[in-house]
Enzyme design. Structure first.
Site, PDB file in Angstrom:
ATOM      1  N   SER A 108       0.834  -1.191   0.000  1.00  0.00           N
ATOM      2  CA  SER A 108       0.000   0.000   0.000  1.00  0.00           C
ATOM      3  C   SER A 108       0.877   1.252   0.000  1.00  0.00           C
ATOM      4  O   SER A 108       1.779   1.381  -0.823  1.00  0.00           O
ATOM      5  CB  SER A 108      -0.955  -0.038   1.203  1.00  0.00           C
ATOM      6  OG  SER A 108      -1.990   0.904   1.077  1.00  0.00           O
ATOM      7  N   ASP A 254      -9.036  -3.700  -5.198  1.00  0.00           N
ATOM      8  CA  ASP A 254      -8.911  -4.597  -4.047  1.00  0.00           C
ATOM      9  C   ASP A 254      -9.636  -4.071  -2.816  1.00  0.00           C
ATOM     10  O   ASP A 254      -9.436  -4.540  -1.707  1.00  0.00           O
ATOM     11  CB  ASP A 254      -7.430  -4.849  -3.721  1.00  0.00           C
ATOM     12  CG  ASP A 254      -6.699  -3.583  -3.264  1.00  0.00           C
ATOM     13  OD1 ASP A 254      -7.346  -2.519  -3.129  1.00  0.00           O
ATOM     14  OD2 ASP A 254      -5.474  -3.656  -3.035  1.00  0.00           O
ATOM     15  N   HIS A 276      -7.348  -5.913  -0.211  1.00  0.00           N
ATOM     16  CA  HIS A 276      -6.179  -5.128   0.207  1.00  0.00           C
ATOM     17  C   HIS A 276      -5.472  -5.720   1.426  1.00  0.00           C
ATOM     18  O   HIS A 276      -4.240  -5.643   1.526  1.00  0.00           O
ATOM     19  CB  HIS A 276      -6.626  -3.697   0.509  1.00  0.00           C
ATOM     20  CG  HIS A 276      -5.502  -2.711   0.517  1.00  0.00           C
ATOM     21  ND1 HIS A 276      -4.806  -2.354  -0.622  1.00  0.00           N
ATOM     22  CD2 HIS A 276      -4.929  -1.998   1.533  1.00  0.00           C
ATOM     23  CE1 HIS A 276      -3.871  -1.472  -0.319  1.00  0.00           C
ATOM     24  NE2 HIS A 276      -3.912  -1.246   0.981  1.00  0.00           N
TER      25      HIS A 276
END
Length: 310
Positions: A108, A254, A276
């Protein structure tokens, strides 16, 4: 006769050892030349008690022979602030242990943090791998910034989130780290991402949703991402990701990052059936049935780095 018997016993023992596989600690599948540095994303941490952000991943990489570090940077803050924090820790590791370069693996916002370091101190970076990283920004940040501003609650919302960041850093043993949720959401917007990419273009595709260059500044570049949202009914976090996924208006994502936004360097795969949090094997390894193991993905990638001499 006695010598023959001794040799036979030795041969049998060797055969059994080969059948049993390598002895404990002998696995070198993930033993990269340079240490692997796992860089967490927003609202992330290294460990909180028995909970590891990279659940089962760091342990498995170490079991395979890798040297692994999990630096703690601000749970919520801007890209430059987090990048400088990571850079300072890498320099400390170099000074303390003599490491010359590192394999950065960022999830991320951790991927953006890693890109910042690779641009500012390329001599320290052997490779950068980003997973579920919003290189082009995310509509979720755009939507949250827009909607909270329209409702006149931006200050309140970001203050609450910053307080949550403080709690996370306190529980993970780094209470001194500054938290700024407004900076996180600001830097994650598509507009701010475009400005960051203009300043730091290395590794980005030249065409929408394309492959980026495989190397830059002497470092290998890789990326991966998922395109699932609801993956396990036992995982309460899936409901929140379902809510945030509505900002994508049907585009593959996601739950927090769009498929094409994850593209950077050599795209290993951009459509894993993970959301995610599945991308780092959270929560406690819950994911869809019969889906690929995130732990196996990171082990395989570490072996890829090893074979590349990294």
């Amino acid at each position: 006769m006695k010598r023959f018997a001794t040799r036979s016993i030795a041969a049998a023992a060797l055969g059994l050892a080969l059948l049993a596989g390598p002895a404990a600690g002998a696995d070198s599948y993930t033993q990269t030349r340079y240490p692997i540095v796992l860089v967490h994303g927003a609202l992330g941490f290294d460990t909180i008690g028995p909970v590891n952000y990279w659940f089962g991943i760091a342990t498995s990489l170490r079991d395979g022979g890798a040297t692994v570090f999990q630096p703690q940077v601000s749970a919520l803050n801007g890209n430059a602030v987090r990048g400088e924090q990571l850079l300072a820790q890498l320099r400390e590791l170099k000074a303390a242990h003599g490491y010359t370069r590192f394999n950065l693996v960022g999830h991320s916002q951790g991927g953006i943090t890693s890109r910042y370091v690779a641009e500012m101190a390329p001599e320290l970076v052997a490779s950068v791998t980003t997973v579920g990283t919003p290189h082009q920004g995310t509509p979720v940040a755009d939507g949250v910034n827009r909607d909270t501003a329209a409702a006149g609650v931006s200050g309140l919302v970001f203050s609450i989130l910053s307080a949550l960041g403080n709690v996370i850093s306190l529980l993970s043993g780094e209470p001194q780290l500054p938290q700024d949720a407004a900076a996180t959401f600001g830097d994650s917007s598509t507009t701010s991402a475009a400005a960051f990419n203009t300043q730091f273009p290395a590794g980005l595709p030249s065409t929408p949703c394309g492959q980026g260059p495989a190397t830059a500044h002497g470092a290998r570049l890789y990326s991966a991402g998922g395109t699932a949202v609801l993956t396990n009914p036992a995982d309460a976090s899936d409901g929140l990701l379902l809510l945030t996924s509505t900002y994508f208006e049907g585009a593959a994502n996601d739950g927090l990052v769009g498929r094409c936004s994850t593209h950077f360097g050599q795209v290993l795969r951009d459509d894993y059936p993970w959301n995610h949090l599945d991308e780092v094997n959270m929560v406690f390894g819950l994911r869809g049935l019969f889906t690929p193991s995130p732990v196996a993905f990171y082990r395989s990638h570490a072996n890829r780095l090893k074979l590349a001499g990294l």
